[in-house]
Write an enzyme that holds these catalytic residues in place. Structure first.
Site, PDB file in Angstrom:
ATOM      1  N   SER A  62       4.396   2.292   8.141  1.00  0.00           N
ATOM      2  CA  SER A  62       4.044   1.298   7.132  1.00  0.00           C
ATOM      3  C   SER A  62       5.268   0.860   6.347  1.00  0.00           C
ATOM      4  O   SER A  62       5.968   1.697   5.772  1.00  0.00           O
ATOM      5  CB  SER A  62       3.021   1.864   6.144  1.00  0.00           C
ATOM      6  OG  SER A  62       1.768   1.997   6.745  1.00  0.00           O
ATOM      7  N   HIS A 113       0.819  -1.228   0.000  1.00  0.00           N
ATOM      8  CA  HIS A 113       0.000   0.000   0.000  1.00  0.00           C
ATOM      9  C   HIS A 113       0.845   1.267   0.000  1.00  0.00           C
ATOM     10  O   HIS A 113       0.348   2.338  -0.335  1.00  0.00           O
ATOM     11  CB  HIS A 113      -1.028  -0.007   1.142  1.00  0.00           C
ATOM     12  CG  HIS A 113      -0.499   0.342   2.500  1.00  0.00           C
ATOM     13  ND1 HIS A 113      -0.250  -0.610   3.468  1.00  0.00           N
ATOM     14  CD2 HIS A 113      -0.187   1.530   3.059  1.00  0.00           C
ATOM     15  CE1 HIS A 113       0.176  -0.008   4.566  1.00  0.00           C
ATOM     16  NE2 HIS A 113       0.235   1.291   4.340  1.00  0.00           N
ATOM     17  N   ASP A 146       0.070  -7.542   1.528  1.00  0.00           N
ATOM     18  CA  ASP A 146       0.510  -6.153   1.649  1.00  0.00           C
ATOM     19  C   ASP A 146       2.029  -6.026   1.727  1.00  0.00           C
ATOM     20  O   ASP A 146       2.558  -5.273   2.536  1.00  0.00           O
ATOM     21  CB  ASP A 146      -0.151  -5.461   2.849  1.00  0.00           C
ATOM     22  CG  ASP A 146      -0.025  -3.932   2.772  1.00  0.00           C
ATOM     23  OD1 ASP A 146       0.210  -3.411   1.664  1.00  0.00           O
ATOM     24  OD2 ASP A 146      -0.147  -3.275   3.814  1.00  0.00           O
TER      25      ASP A 146
END
Length: 188
Positions: free
Chosen positions: A157, A49, A79
């Site tokens: 992230s 992402h 992911d």
């Protein structure tokens, strides 16, 4: 064996990078970390992402050096994304550890850039492991996630989660599910 937190931090920080995706659907920045591929090339591991839809990605190291990276492969369901780093210098890399050897209560260190703070370290423990029930992405039905109380924000992230030996045992997804006070979700 186990190392002092400060030693692990000094060894890990040069191998943790900030990613600037260009073009596409990507928004803002994320984190990533460097590993050595089987062919000796330097790879960047991050979340799908973070780089989703980007036409190119700029990588910035802890000491401010910028280089370009080329997307090699992605797994949107889990992911994860892997990029090839184009760099003239031989960067510091992290080693992969064994997430299966972790036990609930073992300490973990998350490294990333939450809310624009470049390469911040947070400490916590392995709070739990397992699948997420009633999840919103496909992977939550088949990935045994790691859950930690180490503080994780949106900019984490793609950043690494390290064990007490300084090896990577997971990747932050920075998904904190509502109703649980501050449990970060980590891809093992």
């Amino acid at each position: 064996g186990k190392q002092a937190i400060t030693d692990i931090a000094q060894e890990a920080l040069p191998a943790v990078v900030r990613l600037y995706p260009n073009g596409g659907m990507s928004q803002g920045t994320g984190s990533g970390f460097l590993i050595r591929g089987d062919d000796g090339k330097t790879l960047v591991v991050t979340n799908h992402h973070v780089v989703w839809g980007a036409t190119s990605v700029t990588v910035e190291t802890n000491d401010g050096v910028k280089a370009s990276a080329q997307l090699l492969g992605v797994d949107p369901e889990v992911d994860l994304a892997v990029l090839l780093l184009h760099s003239e210098i031989e960067p510091t890399v992290l080693s992969l550890g064994d997430d299966g050897a972790l036990r609930v209560g073992d300490w973990l260190m998350a490294v990333g850039s939450p809310n624009g703070v470049f390469n911040a370290l947070t400490l916590g423990i392995l709070s739990a492991r397992g699948r997420v029930l009633g999840g919103t992405v496909m992977a939550e039905f088949f990935v045994d996630y790691l859950f930690t109380d180490a503080a994780i924000g949106a900019g984490n992230s793609g950043g690494p989660v390290l064990d007490a030996s300084g090896r990577v045992v997971g990747v932050c997804t920075a998904l904190v599910h509502g109703g649980v006070g501050g449990l970060g979700v980590v891809i093992p």
